[in-house]
Design an enzyme around this catalytic site. Structure first.
Site, mmCIF file in Angstrom:
data_model
loop_
_atom_site.group_PDB
_atom_site.id
_atom_site.type_symbol
_atom_site.label_atom_id
_atom_site.label_comp_id
_atom_site.label_asym_id
_atom_site.label_seq_id
_atom_site.Cartn_x
_atom_site.Cartn_y
_atom_site.Cartn_z
ATOM 1 C CB SER A 198 -5.059 -0.719 -2.926
ATOM 2 O OG SER A 198 -4.461 -1.646 -3.812
ATOM 3 C CE1 TYR A 233 -1.122 2.777 -3.919
ATOM 4 C CE2 TYR A 233 -1.079 0.390 -4.125
ATOM 5 C CZ TYR A 233 -1.738 1.592 -4.285
ATOM 6 O OH TYR A 233 -3.008 1.604 -4.810
#
Length: 330
Positions: A195, A208
């Site tokens: 990501s 995350y």
């Protein structure tokens, strides 16, 4: 020293300074030309023919029933791969498998597995036994339900364990299962979906962001280990894509549909070891890592997530008041 002496020195220095300046300008122009040609090669010409069943009959996709994972499964099936679909819900797996068989006429296989657990890999290994796997897409992932401060994350202990198992352990374990047979055949592609949040710390999404940074480092390190054996291991770092996970419903130029993103990303395989996968995302990645100071990027990320947290908690408080329950938002 007289003005005449100074003038003589300047005249003697003119030629060396001229060539230093000319070399500098030429170097900059060559660098710009190289970057333009490289960009044209990646984003215009692409490498779309690389991903084909010549790598191996089967492709494996984790998190294959929604969003980017489902789009990878559809695109790989369209290219002729037999598909192994791995996700938590057998019902959703069956739906996607039937769709791929009906639309593309390919063979499918499903494995129901909860990547939040660590005892699933013997079952997955058995399901993959004997298959000639050409492509592995490590896509399964989990994020925060809303941005939150570390110590205020509900059920923090289980949250940490689940996120590490899904976002990090899955990548390592699936690679462990598939990479040996690729290495034996000296060909194969592993796409690890990280990501853009892994390119720099993102406060209020700290766990995350950290797990996705691990995926990026793991991918780039492993690529160096195995590239001489004909294996491609690519780190994929998308910004926002219009999926259920991001809660973006309306696609835009910088927030594409997963289908559009995947089609663009597959064209970069073999050309970029680390990629944002989609040209507008590549521009955003270049700006945020090369043009903007990292401290400012972190500050702006924290500010955006604080606003999102406040909005989420406010809406949740209103819902619970409407339902007759209270909510402490501290």
């Amino acid at each position: 020293m007289t003005w005449t002496d100074a003038g003589d020195m300047l005249r003697r220095a003119e030629t060396p300074l001229f060539w230093v300046g000319a070399f500098t300008v030429a170097s900059i122009l060559l660098w710009v030309l190289y970057r333009l040609l490289s960009g044209f090669r990646v984003w215009v010409l692409g490498n779309g023919q690389l991903i084909s069943p010549q790598l191996g009959k089967w492709a494996v996709v984790t998190g294959a029933t929604d969003g980017i994972g489902k789009s990878y499964a559809e695109e790989l099936a369209r290219r002729g791969f037999a598909m192994v679909l791995i996700s938590r819900s057998q019902h959703k797996l069956d739906d996607v498998a039937r769709s791929l068989e009906d639309r593309f006429g390919v063979e499918t296989k499903t494995i129901a597995a909860d990547f939040g657990k660590t005892n699933i890999y013997p079952t997955i290994e058995a399901g993959l036994s004997g298959l000639e796997i050409g492509v592995l897409v490590n896509n399964v992932g989990v994020s925060y339900p809303y941005p939150e401060y570390y110590l205020r994350i509900p059920d923090l202990d289980n949250f940490i364990t689940n996120m590490i198992n899904v976002n990090m352990t899955s990548v390592c374990q699936m690679t462990r299962l598939v990479l040996p047979r690729m290495a034996n055949r000296s060909k194969g592609v592993i796409l690890n979906i990280s990501s853009a949040s892994g390119m720099y710390p993102v406060p209020l999404l700290t766990i995350y962001s950290s797990t996705k940074a691990f995926v990026d480092f793991f991918s780039r390190g492993l690529q160096e280990e195995y590239r001489r054996q004909g294996i491609i291991i690519q780190s994929v770092l998308p910004f926002f894509v219009a999926t259920k996970m991001t809660r973006i419903r309306k696609p835009t130029l910088d927030k594409p549909t997963p289908e559009r993103y995947v089609a663009a990303e597959l064209n970069t395989v073999g050309l970029q070891g680390q990629t944002n996968g989609y040209f507008p995302h590549a521009v955003m990645g270049w700006v945020t890592t090369k043009m903007v100071p990292i401290g400012l990027v972190i500050f702006l990320g924290a500010r955006m997530n604080r606003l999102q947290r406040t909005g989420y908690l406010h809406r949740r408080k209103l819902r619970e008041q409407k339902n007759g329950t209270g909510l402490k938002t501290d």
